[in-house]
Design a protein around this motif. Sequence first.
Motif, PDB file in Angstrom:
ATOM      1  N   VAL A  47       0.846  -1.195   0.000  1.00  0.00           N
ATOM      2  CA  VAL A  47       0.000   0.000   0.000  1.00  0.00           C
ATOM      3  C   VAL A  47       0.885   1.250   0.000  1.00  0.00           C
ATOM      4  N   ALA A  48       1.800   1.314   0.954  1.00  0.00           N
ATOM      5  CA  ALA A  48       2.694   2.463   1.069  1.00  0.00           C
ATOM      6  C   ALA A  48       3.884   2.069   1.929  1.00  0.00           C
ATOM      7  N   ARG A  49       5.020   2.722   1.702  1.00  0.00           N
ATOM      8  CA  ARG A  49       6.184   2.480   2.534  1.00  0.00           C
ATOM      9  C   ARG A  49       6.979   3.755   2.669  1.00  0.00           C
ATOM     10  N   ILE A  50       7.727   3.824   3.768  1.00  0.00           N
ATOM     11  CA  ILE A  50       8.534   5.005   4.049  1.00  0.00           C
ATOM     12  C   ILE A  50       9.919   4.543   4.459  1.00  0.00           C
ATOM     13  N   PHE A  51      10.927   5.129   3.819  1.00  0.00           N
ATOM     14  CA  PHE A  51      12.302   4.746   4.058  1.00  0.00           C
ATOM     15  C   PHE A  51      12.895   5.595   5.187  1.00  0.00           C
ATOM     16  N   SER A  52      14.040   5.163   5.660  1.00  0.00           N
ATOM     17  CA  SER A  52      14.659   5.839   6.804  1.00  0.00           C
ATOM     18  C   SER A  52      14.956   7.293   6.514  1.00  0.00           C
TER      19      SER A  52
END
Length: 117
Positions: A47-52
């Motif tokens: 669905v969605a992802r967020i990197f560091s």
Amino acid sequence: QVQLVESGGGLVQPGGSLRLSCAASGFRSSYVMGWYRQAPGKQRELVARIFSGGSTNYADSVQGRFTISRDNAKNTVYLQMNSLRPEDTAVYYCNVRRSLGEYPGYWGQGTQVTVSS
């Protein structure tokens, strides 16, 4: 021991909003945290992802409606879901990969989101 605890799912009418939370523990930093979903009879999908570093990816079907964010101090990732549609109905899972080479990473237990009138 990595643990992910999701919350915030429920029943909402079409056009409504929900915010999912994923509280993580057992690690100090992560490469990427994300939300996936699985509808009955379908494969689990991103669905969605967020990197560091803060960059994000979204599935085309949720672009412009969903927003992923993270609070590093609380080790928590959020998914704000607006303009919900019946086709968003699924079990939503939180995922974390602590490093690039760690795949598929760790999963939460899932939280049900149902969009129906």
